[in-house]
Design a protein around this motif. Structure first.
Motif, PDB file in Angstrom:
ATOM      1  N   SER A 294     -33.049  28.065 -15.370  1.00 24.75           N
ATOM      2  CA  SER A 294     -33.682  27.041 -16.138  1.00 24.75           C
ATOM      3  C   SER A 294     -35.158  26.424 -14.362  1.00 24.75           C
ATOM      4  N   THR A 295     -33.982  26.238 -13.619  1.00 25.32           N
ATOM      5  CA  THR A 295     -34.836  25.878 -12.515  1.00 25.32           C
ATOM      6  C   THR A 295     -35.770  27.036 -11.645  1.00 25.32           C
ATOM      7  N   GLN A 296     -35.378  28.265 -12.040  1.00 26.64           N
ATOM      8  CA  GLN A 296     -35.844  29.668 -11.439  1.00 26.64           C
ATOM      9  C   GLN A 296     -37.058  28.940 -12.457  1.00 26.64           C
ATOM     10  N   LEU A 297     -37.796  29.323 -13.964  1.00 28.25           N
ATOM     11  CA  LEU A 297     -38.532  29.020 -14.537  1.00 28.25           C
ATOM     12  C   LEU A 297     -39.347  27.964 -13.915  1.00 28.25           C
ATOM     13  N   ASN A 298     -38.314  26.891 -13.851  1.00 30.38           N
ATOM     14  CA  ASN A 298     -39.150  25.408 -14.188  1.00 30.38           C
ATOM     15  C   ASN A 298     -39.841  25.045 -12.485  1.00 30.38           C
ATOM     16  N   GLN A 299     -39.494  26.150 -11.421  1.00 27.77           N
ATOM     17  CA  GLN A 299     -40.066  26.465 -10.608  1.00 27.77           C
ATOM     18  C   GLN A 299     -41.588  27.433 -10.236  1.00 27.77           C
ATOM     19  N   ALA A 300     -41.224  28.118 -11.054  1.00 31.12           N
ATOM     20  CA  ALA A 300     -42.982  29.473 -11.186  1.00 31.12           C
ATOM     21  C   ALA A 300     -43.679  28.550 -12.620  1.00 31.12           C
ATOM     22  N   ARG A 301     -43.132  27.457 -13.082  1.00 28.61           N
ATOM     23  CA  ARG A 301     -43.905  26.401 -13.818  1.00 28.61           C
ATOM     24  C   ARG A 301     -44.881  25.560 -13.364  1.00 28.61           C
ATOM     25  N   ALA A 302     -44.345  24.863 -12.190  1.00 25.28           N
ATOM     26  CA  ALA A 302     -44.751  23.625 -11.326  1.00 25.28           C
ATOM     27  C   ALA A 302     -45.799  24.229 -10.354  1.00 25.28           C
ATOM     28  N   LEU A 303     -45.520  25.728  -9.450  1.00 29.29           N
ATOM     29  CA  LEU A 303     -46.317  25.876  -9.068  1.00 29.29           C
ATOM     30  C   LEU A 303     -48.093  26.673  -9.931  1.00 29.29           C
ATOM     31  N   THR A 304     -47.873  26.887 -11.154  1.00 27.14           N
ATOM     32  CA  THR A 304     -48.413  27.488 -12.343  1.00 27.14           C
ATOM     33  C   THR A 304     -49.415  26.025 -12.112  1.00 27.14           C
TER      34      THR A 304
END
Length: 861
Positions: free
Chosen positions: A606-616
């Motif tokens: 979840s935190t890895q995916l959230n990191q990717a979402r944030a920068l996107t």
């Protein structure tokens, strides 16, 4: 002709003097030392310390930075008839005393510069003893702090007084790095024998006249500026006048330069310490950042000769013909406060910088060789990154870093080495700063990839906003470096490149340094305080830092941390989380978007995916404002050790999901849906790339059919609209989504699908935690593909952000793609490389190998 002899063999290392905490087995040991290298790596190789990167070993090894260390070697010497022999130390880290045959040659206190000492009178025929003793850098910095008076800057994440020593600041710890204070001979060391005269410094100033075509210039010029050093007394001519500075060479030195078939020479007046020769090249091919054109490099050779003495010295580098400016023109000449540009212009073309920040790739930088630089920069290029900012708390990297950037077409923004602290401008720091700046500007200026010098990281911002002014009072804090010394050094040494005083900086000390309207901006309230949706409230001219944390890949995390049980807050994991309240910020940032993770594996995903979402979210927003905003430089591309951080590539060189997100969002042609006050809007951003690297913009128009649909998660099309769009090169087109398509009747079960040719994107009306995702269902097929393995996933339901974690199958494995959204009935094939064993369908069909956004809300059945 001069001769060079490396002194890299036969070194030993031992601790000297008293230091608290030194283990008895280390205190009594004399171990082999690798040069170039450092104390930590030598002790590790001798099996005297555990790996500092594992578990909590960092804390148990703090004594290394408090101790003093002695490097020693011996070598045979036979006089070779040279006028002079110099001991050349390319890198001493940091507070060193150099002795040859029992005599002190010199003392040094700067990691960021080289040293050259005349040792001809100290060498003896036969066996010679060379000793380099390193005092504690921490003790030196503390002593100088006490002498000059403390200055603000270091904080709970970086408590050491790194601002009182010219050393890699992040060795003292950072919010992503451990406290591992190094010492050692970290670059080459050797003897240089030479006679008569030598080229002390060569500076090529490259310029071009641009023609109408974009792949060539009408003319190129290389102005070679050479400084000459003499080995003995000058011989100015027959009248016996000795001239200016030393010599030993008869009158008649000649400086010769050649490049791209052009050759020129000039006579060096007797005793002169500098000379200049200019070369002209007809129609040179231009060097471009990747995608905008090719990267032709030309061999530049410079020679110093002395008549009957023949060639005395030579110098060669590769150069590229290109022009670079930093456009900071005001939007309105009548009202400079209305706003001003911050745009890099290469060969007359304004470039939107798709960038990332670069930190040292290892806490022990001697371990980073040319192959490792090349691999990391290739990862950057593969993610469509065309600019790397070398951050000011690290290093002037080795030449092989910039060589790789030259070859790969990656622009380099180089900070001078000041970060997050007030720096004294008094002796001995001031003299060291000027010496290192002049040396490194001259050293790096041949590289066409280098396009900007920057004075510091966040120090001007700190002067305004971090409470420094009452603490500093009327003392110096670094402004003299950023606003006077450094621009003067750049102007005198490298007039071919722009200089900017700081990041962030708004162009004037009379206005706040971190504004949307001027200069470059850092966005750190997002991550530190608020949700990443707040990125959309800013429209800066250039974003030089912004980022979101995520843990390293699972294989990296579990190699470095051996907690049992492993948890997000277990001791080893927390020791590899250096940000203040980092895990709390991860949790706070997760809460608006995803359910609370059930276990450490769900937390990790979840935190890895959230990191990717944030920068996107951030990059797509900023790119949609292309023209006003002309660059995004994410924090950060790489890590120096295994750690939870903002990096896209972790400390073991494995790409995180963020890397795959960057590859998508930095694609030269981007389709994104953005919420605007007038309603949902589709933006198509075209960097004007033609697919070929010929430098031409012709043919770069993007013409595509655009289809926009509102769908249910089960695949029903509720509303449809289509049109045709044409986007000029280096431009953006926007299309308002019709109300019936943009308006949802059930935000938990509907989304918008946008298709533009072979590109598509989606817009969901609610956060993941509020979506009624179907439990993900798919069929999986595994087939061999030579040395690789192909995994084909066919979705039976909507599957959002499908990720295959190859490292969960084999730590040596990697995968070619990630974060793929599939509609019901669609398939995608992942290609796994590096597997050391065969895998079957059962292994790859579900968690922890195959994950998606759906399973954070609705686990697979």
């Amino acid at each position: 002709m001069s001769q060079w002899r490396e002194l890299h063999e036969g070194w030993t290392l031992q601790v000297v003097g008293e230091a608290d905490g030194v283990p008895r087995e280390v205190a009594d040991a004399v171990v082999p030392a690798t040069v170039p290298g450092c104390v930590h790596t030598d002790l590790l190789a001798a099996d005297l310390i555990p790996d500092p990167y594992l578990d909590r070993n960092e804390y148990d090894l703090a004594w290394i930075g408090r101790a003093c260390w002695r490097y020693a070697t011996s070598f045979d010497w036979t006089p070779d008839g040279s006028d002079r022999v110099d001991l050349v130390c390319d890198g001493l880290d940091t507070v060193a005393t150099v002795e040859l045959n029992g005599e002190v040659v010199a003392t040094t206190q700067n990691m960021h510069r080289s040293y050259r000492f005349d040792v001809g009178g100290r060498l003896r025929e036969g066996r010679n003893e060379l000793v380099v003793t390193f005092a504690s850098a921490q003790a030196y910095a503390e002593r100088l702090r006490d002498e000059l008076g403390d200055l603000p800057g270091p904080n709970s994440a970086t408590p050491e007084p790194f601002n009182f020593i010219r050393k890699m600041a992040c060795n003292f710890g950072w919010d992503w790095g451990p406290v591992l204070v190094t010492a050692g001979i970290w670059k080459s060391i050797g003897l240089h024998s030479w006679s008569g005269a030598r080229l002390a410094r060569v500076r090529p100033v490259v310029d071009v006249d641009l023609g109408e075509q974009r792949d060539v210039a009408t003319a190129g010029r290389v102005r070679v500026l050479a400084d000459v050093e003499y080995a003995g007394p000058a011989l100015a001519g027959s009248d016996g006048d000795s001239g200016a500075a030393g010599g030993g060479v008869k009158a008649g030195l000649t400086l010769t330069a050649s490049v791209a078939g052009s050759r020129a020479e000039v006579e060096v007046p007797a005793g002169a310490t500098s000379a200049e020769v200019e070369l002209s090249v007809d129609n040179p091919r231009l060097w471009w950042p990747h995608g905008h054109g090719e990267q032709p490099l030309y061999d530049l050779a410079v020679e110093l000769s002395g008549g009957s003495e023949g060639t005395l010295d030579g110098w060669s580098r590769r150069v590229g013909f290109r022009q670079v400016q930093l456009d900071t023109e005001p939007d309105d000449a009548a009202d400079p406060e209305a706003g001003s540009a911050f745009t890099l212009v290469v060969n007359g073309v304004p470039v939107f910088a798709r960038g990332a920040n670069w930190i040292p790739d290892d806490c022990f930088p001697s371990r980073v060789d040319a192959a490792r630089y090349r691999a990391r920069l290739q990862q950057a290029k593969d993610a469509h990154i065309d600019l790397l900012r070398v951050w000011g708390g690290g290093l002037y990297e080795q030449d092989t870093f910039y060589d790789a950037a030259d070859e790969l077409g990656i622009l380099v923004w180089q900070d001078f080495l000041f970060a997050c602290a007030a720096y004294p401008e008094e002796s001995p720091i001031a003299e060291e700063v000027e010496a290192e700046a002049r040396e490194n500007v001259a050293r790096l200026m041949p590289h066409p990839s280098l396009v900007l010098w920057n004075g510091n990281n966040e120090n001007i911002w700190a002067w305004f906003d971090w409470g420094w002014q009452p603490k500093v009072g009327d003392r110096t804090w670094g402004a003299g470096y950023y606003l006077d010394l450094l621009p003067r050094v750049v102007g005198e040494t490298d007039p071919s490149r722009p200089y900017w005083p700081g990041s962030p900086y708004s162009g004037s000390m009379d206005r706040h340094p971190n504004t949307d309207e001027h200069g470059c901006k850092h966005v750190w309230d997002v991550w530190n305080q608020v949700d990443y949706s707040v990125y959309r409230t800013y429209v800066p001219r250039f974003v030089a830092e912004f980022g979101w944390q995520g843990p390293p890949t699972w294989a990296t995390l579990t190699r470095a941390v051996h907690d049992d049980p492993l948890a997000a807050d277990s001791p080893g994991v927390l020791s590899h989380q250096k940000a203040t309240d980092g895990n709390a910020k991860l949790a706070r940032g997760l809460t608006p978007h995803f359910p609370e993770p059930a276990d450490v594996e769900d937390w990790h995903w979840s935190t890895q995916l959230n990191q990717a979402r944030a920068l996107t979210v951030g990059i797509e927003h900023y790119r949609s404002h292309r023209g006003r905003c002309m660059g995004t430089v994410v924090w950060q591309i790489n890590d120096c050790w295994p750690v939870t951080s903002w990096a896209a590539v972790d400390g073991d060189a494995r790409p995180k999901p963020l890397w795959y997100a960057l590859r998508k969002v930095y694609d030269p042609r981007l389709v994104t849906v953005q919420p605007r006050p007038e309603g949902l809007t589709v933006f198509l951003v075209n960097e004007g790339l033609t697919g070929g690297d010929n430098g031409a913009r012709a043919g770069g128009v993007w013409r595509t059919d655009l289809a926009v649909e509102r769908r249910t998660f089960t695949g029903e099309v509720l509303a449809h609209w289509s049109t045709s769009v044409s986007v000029d090169p280096a431009a953006t087109a926007s299309v308002r989504v019709p109300v019936d398509v943009a308006t949802t009747t059930d935000p938990s079960r509907e989304y918008v699908l946008v298709v533009a040719g072979d590109r598509r994107t989606t817009w969901f009306f609610a956060a993941d935690k509020d979506l009624a995702y179907p439990a993900p269902e798919w069929d999986v097929e595994v087939t061999a593909d030579g040395p690789a393995t192909r995994v084909t996933v066919t979705a039976r339901t909507l599957v959002r952000d499908l990720a295959l974690f190859a490292d969960r199958l084999d730590p040596a494995a990697g995968v070619d793609d990630m974060l793929v959204t599939l509609l019901p009935g669609e398939s995608h094939t992942f290609r796994i490389s590096g597997l050391t064993r065969p895998v079957d369908v059962a292994e790859v069909s579900g968690r922890p190998v195959l994950r998606c956004a759906n399973d954070t809300v609705s686990p697979a059945k």
